[in-house]
Design an enzyme around this catalytic site. Structure first.
Site, PDB file in Angstrom:
ATOM      1  N   GLU A  78      16.353 -19.535  -5.830  1.00 19.24           N
ATOM      2  CA  GLU A  78      16.079 -18.172  -6.274  1.00 19.24           C
ATOM      3  C   GLU A  78      15.633 -18.166  -7.749  1.00 19.24           C
ATOM      4  OE1 GLU A  78      15.459 -15.403  -5.110  1.00 19.24           O
ATOM      5  OE2 GLU A  78      15.891 -13.943  -6.684  1.00 19.24           O
ATOM      6  N   CYS A 133       0.858  -1.176   0.000  1.00 19.63           N
ATOM      7  CA  CYS A 133       0.000   0.000   0.000  1.00 19.63           C
ATOM      8  C   CYS A 133       0.901   1.234   0.000  1.00 19.63           C
ATOM      9  CB  CYS A 133      -0.945   0.090   1.185  1.00 19.63           C
ATOM     10  SG  CYS A 133      -2.170  -1.206   1.257  1.00 19.63           S
ATOM     11  N   ARG A 170       4.217  -0.890  -4.539  1.00 15.43           N
ATOM     12  CA  ARG A 170       3.840  -1.324  -3.192  1.00 15.43           C
ATOM     13  C   ARG A 170       2.479  -1.994  -3.148  1.00 15.43           C
ATOM     14  NH1 ARG A 170       7.044   1.503   0.588  1.00 15.43           N
ATOM     15  NH2 ARG A 170       5.602   0.846   2.201  1.00 15.43           N
ATOM     16  N   ASN A 224      -2.078   2.228   5.638  1.00 14.82           N
ATOM     17  CA  ASN A 224      -1.239   1.091   5.266  1.00 14.82           C
ATOM     18  C   ASN A 224      -1.049   0.285   6.543  1.00 14.82           C
ATOM     19  OD1 ASN A 224       0.772  -0.583   4.387  1.00 14.82           O
ATOM     20  ND2 ASN A 224       2.312   1.019   4.089  1.00 14.82           N
ATOM     21  N   GLY A 225      -1.352  -1.020   6.526  1.00 13.46           N
ATOM     22  CA  GLY A 225      -1.204  -1.839   7.736  1.00 13.46           C
ATOM     23  C   GLY A 225      -2.485  -2.604   8.008  1.00 13.46           C
ATOM     24  N   LYS A 265       5.779  -5.345  -3.499  1.00 13.63           N
ATOM     25  CA  LYS A 265       7.226  -5.342  -3.244  1.00 13.63           C
ATOM     26  C   LYS A 265       7.554  -5.334  -1.762  1.00 13.63           C
ATOM     27  CE  LYS A 265      11.581  -4.043  -4.860  1.00 13.63           C
ATOM     28  NZ  LYS A 265      11.900  -5.459  -5.118  1.00 13.63           N
ATOM     29  N   GLU A 293       7.271 -16.207  -9.750  1.00 14.78           N
ATOM     30  CA  GLU A 293       6.606 -14.963  -9.364  1.00 14.78           C
ATOM     31  C   GLU A 293       6.281 -14.050 -10.537  1.00 14.78           C
ATOM     32  OE1 GLU A 293       8.717 -12.644  -6.359  1.00 14.78           O
ATOM     33  OE2 GLU A 293      10.641 -13.027  -7.315  1.00 14.78           O
ATOM     34  N   LYS A 327      12.103 -16.664  -9.018  1.00 15.42           N
ATOM     35  CA  LYS A 327      11.972 -15.621 -10.046  1.00 15.42           C
ATOM     36  C   LYS A 327      10.974 -16.065 -11.103  1.00 15.42           C
ATOM     37  CE  LYS A 327      13.207 -12.690  -8.746  1.00 15.42           C
ATOM     38  NZ  LYS A 327      13.689 -12.813  -7.435  1.00 15.42           N
ATOM     39  N   HIS A 378      14.822 -39.000  -4.664  1.00 15.52           N
ATOM     40  CA  HIS A 378      14.013 -39.378  -3.494  1.00 15.52           C
ATOM     41  C   HIS A 378      12.581 -38.889  -3.621  1.00 15.52           C
ATOM     42  CE1 HIS A 378      17.525 -40.953  -1.555  1.00 15.52           C
ATOM     43  NE2 HIS A 378      18.163 -39.796  -1.671  1.00 15.52           N
ATOM     44  N   TRP A 426      -3.003  -2.676  -1.737  1.00 13.09           N
ATOM     45  CA  TRP A 426      -2.810  -4.125  -1.865  1.00 13.09           C
ATOM     46  C   TRP A 426      -3.745  -4.726  -0.817  1.00 13.09           C
ATOM     47  CZ3 TRP A 426      -1.255  -8.317   1.117  1.00 13.09           C
ATOM     48  CH2 TRP A 426      -0.846  -9.456   0.416  1.00 13.09           C
TER      49      TRP A 426
HETATM   50  C1  G6P Z   1       8.173  -9.512  -1.015  1.00 15.36           C
HETATM   51  C2  G6P Z   1       8.727  -9.282  -2.406  1.00 15.36           C
HETATM   52  C3  G6P Z   1       9.961 -10.137  -2.625  1.00 15.36           C
HETATM   53  C4  G6P Z   1      10.979  -9.876  -1.532  1.00 15.36           C
HETATM   54  C5  G6P Z   1      10.386 -10.074  -0.138  1.00 15.36           C
HETATM   55  C6  G6P Z   1      11.309  -9.567   0.958  1.00 15.36           C
HETATM   56  O1  G6P Z   1       7.644 -10.787  -0.924  1.00 15.36           O
HETATM   57  O2  G6P Z   1       7.736  -9.571  -3.377  1.00 15.36           O
HETATM   58  O3  G6P Z   1      10.531  -9.835  -3.879  1.00 15.36           O
HETATM   59  O4  G6P Z   1      12.075 -10.731  -1.695  1.00 15.36           O
HETATM   60  O5  G6P Z   1       9.174  -9.323  -0.016  1.00 15.36           O
HETATM   61  O6  G6P Z   1      11.460  -8.184   0.843  1.00 15.36           O
HETATM   62  P1  G6P Z   1      12.622  -7.364   1.528  1.00 15.36           P
HETATM   63  O7  G6P Z   1      12.318  -5.935   1.193  1.00 15.36           O
HETATM   64  O8  G6P Z   1      12.520  -7.624   3.004  1.00 15.36           O
HETATM   65  O9  G6P Z   1      13.917  -7.830   0.986  1.00 15.36           O
END
Ligand code: G6P
Length: 606
Positions: free
Chosen positions: A481, A2, A27, A98-99, A601, A488, A485, A504, A72
């Site tokens: 990772e 948000c 956000r 926000n929250g 994000k 997502e 990627k 396994h 969001w």
């Molecule tokens: C969200 C984002 C991710 C990120 C994670 C941690 O889930 O979508 O891309 O890795 O938060 O965010 P930070 O700002 O704590 O690294």
């Protein structure tokens, strides 16, 4: 998660709010809204993106005081009604938030019993009705907000307007960031400096439990019990250009392409050729304290957690201190045993992720020593920890993390080198790592030159329903990772497994319809990895190999080679083709690369 923007000054607020909201859209982007004050409150809100809100705001939407929001959803589906701002029934008070308000149901029942009629399903609307009630008796908006917040349990960053007081905005923070921007006879506030840098670089961060009144000619801050606080403005290093796509089609590609420079920035001034060590003054640990730690525990969420896994391996290998990484969200809920001889490291690009922040606070409460590896200077986690390393990666806007990931891994390499040299890492090995780190920016550039070839591979595999990612030991966090990627941003199902675990269970999934991306560095496990490729191929599986040397042609259908560095540092480079693979797969599938569905994000709620 948000975005909030607020403006008070002589100009029309709406264009400034819309511009700020666009900068904050990463956000949250399921709905957006704004309100300005002009003989009453004028509101526009829509389901969808900020561009849709901009289209809904008339050209003559006058008012020099306003607040805006990009959402969001947590409480209630994304629609026009649930979008912020929220108003009380008399349309006197407007709130963006926000929250999460934890006692929203209870407060709502009380307010309804008292005659309030709710329009939305949101927890935020409770705040509007609540503040409208306290405003009846209060002498100022700040007093009304302060009193209303006393009965609120939960996290918030809020901005509040009162139709009867057209010269001021009140903001408050508890768990969700609020930054004040100081202009010339105008004041701003936002949940993130990204919304402010176009107008000012002088900012003030509110602390939890703090409120502020903004008027065109200045601001005052105070605590929830009305004690005045004094704040020193900070100058933000980043300017508006850092938040543009810079001619790239997407922020994600810009950020992937920036990694040669962002890694160089993380390293700048931190390598020492005399003792073959790293200079990390911000750790606030002397050599004796450093030697006293017996373990390192790394916490973070999402990509920050996977970067932490690379970090744990670096620390174990170079410093020979047992280290492991755990999702911060799990860690904080399992009542962790906090040991005096364990060093805790919190990783966060934004410095705001609620689960990571809450884990840090729990650790501090129990007396743990916590370092932070953070990108956003002055963020909540950066301020909460005992010391740490700033990434200096520059703003990361795309939801999927790329340059912050590689810079975090580099920061861990610096910490591991530093700890290693305080312990038993020899000067020769220290020099080997220092030289390896210095090579990274050029080697990243080499990998980026393969963009077209990687795009072709991505297009070939993008239409598959799922992909497997495998790696051993150093390669396993890279595989995780890579899978993260891909899933997502392209929504292709992607699963990561240690290569050794394939037989396994997951080998049952392997066949022509389930390709595997295998991380195969030239290290002591090369033969084992090649055996795994043979097992996959024997089941008809297709393989994309990321590594350092061409395997036997039978073992992989596609091969992406990266320059070789020291074995400990190779994971950093092996990650980059996977970012490009995910990016091009997402583009090929027509996805909204920078704003993938359902995600945000900065996740500033639990
Ligand atoms: C969200 C984002 C991710 C990120 C994670 C941690 O889930 O979508 O891309 O890795 O938060 O965010 P930070 O700002 O704590 O690294």
């Amino acid at each position: 998660m948000c975005g909030i923007v607020a403006y008070v000054g002589p100009k029309d607020a709406a264009p400034i709010l819309l511009e700020g909201l666009q900068r904050l859209e990463y956000r949250g982007y399921d709905s957006a809204g704004l309100v300005v004050s002009n003989k009453g409150l004028k509101v526009r809100k829509v389901k969808g993106r900020v561009a849709e809100l901009a289209a809904a705001v008339p050209a003559r939407f006058k008012g020099g005081l306003g607040i805006g929001h990009t959402r969001w959803a947590t409480h209630g589906v994304p629609n026009d009604v649930n979008a912020h701002p929220h108003l009380d029934n008399a349309e006197r008070i407007a709130v963006v938030h926000n929250g999460i308000i934890e006692n929203a149901d209870e407060l709502r029942a009380k307010l309804e019993a008292d005659g309030a009629v709710f329009a939305s399903e949101t927890d935020t609307e409770v705040l509007a009705h609540l503040i409208a009630r306290t405003a009846e008796e209060a002498e100022s908006l700040e007093e009304a907000v302060r009193k209303a917040l006393k009965s609120v349990v939960g996290t918030y960053g809020i901005a509040v307007m009162d139709a009867r007081r057209a010269g001021e905005i009140v903001v408050a923070r508890n768990g969700s960031p609020i930054v004040i921007g100081i202009g010339e006879k105008e004041m701003f506030a936002a949940s993130d400096v990204a919304a402010l840098v176009r107008y000012t670089r002088q900012v003030v961060h509110l602390e939890d439990g703090e409120l502020a009144v903004l008027q065109a000619d200045g601001f005052r801050t105070f605590t929830s019990d009305a004690r005045v606080t004094s704040k020193e403005p900070l100058t933000v290093d980043w300017d508006a250009g850092h938040y543009d796509t810079g001619g790239y089609e997407h922020y994600l590609l810009k950020e992937i392409s920036d990694q040669s420079e962002s890694v160089a920035r993380t390293l700048r001034g931190r390598l020492d050729d005399r003792f073959h060590i790293a200079h990390l003054g911000g750790l606030n640990l002397d050599p004796r304290e450093t030697r006293a730690f017996r373990r390192v525990k790394i916490i973070g969420c999402g990509s920050a957690y996977y970067a932490g896994q690379i970090g744990a391996q670096l620390i174990e290998e170079l410093a020979r201190i047992p280290a492991d990484a755990e999702p911060a969200s799990e860690f904080r809920y399992r009542s962790p045993v906090v040991e005096h001889d364990t060093l805790y490291v919190a990783v966060s690009q934004s410095g705001e992720t609620y689960d990571t922040l809450a884990a840090v606070q729990e650790l501090k409460r129990k007396g743990g020593r916590v370092l932070g590896i953070v990108n956003a200077v002055g963020s909540a986690i950066a301020r909460e920890v005992d010391g740490g390393v700033y990434l200096h990666a520059g703003p990361e806007v795309s939801v999927a993390s790329t340059k912050a990931f590689t810079s975090t891994a580099v920061a861990f390499a610096l910490i591991a080198l530093h700890f290693g040299r305080v312990h038993d890492l020899s000067p020769a090995d220290g020099r080997r790592i220092v030289e390896g780190l210095r090579k990274l920016p050029d080697q990243i550039q080499e990998i980026l030159k393969q963009n077209d070839a990687i795009e072709a591979v991505a297009q070939k595999y993008a239409s598959h329903a799922g992909m497997m990612f495998v790696g051993r030991v150093r390669g396993y966090p890279v595989a995780r990772e890579g899978a993260q990627k891909l899933k997502e941003i392209s929504y292709v199902h992607a699963e990561a497994y240690p290569a050794s675990e394939l037989k396994h269970g997951p080998l049952a999934l392997i066949g022509p319809e389930m390709p595997t991306v295998a991380i195969v560095p030239d290290d002591e496990l090369l033969d084992k990895n090649l055996t795994t490729l043979g097992e996959i191929r024997a089941r008809g599986g297709r393989v994309v190999m990321i590594g350092h040397s061409e395997p036997d042609a039978k073992l992989a259908e596609d091969v992406i080679l990266v320059p070789k560095n020291e074995v400990e540092l190779d994971p950093i480079l092996l990650t980059i083709p996977l970012q490009l693979l995910a990016y091009h797969a997402a583009v090929a599938l027509g996805r909204d690369v920078d704003k993938p569905r359902n995600l945000a994000k900065s996740v500033t709620v639990e």
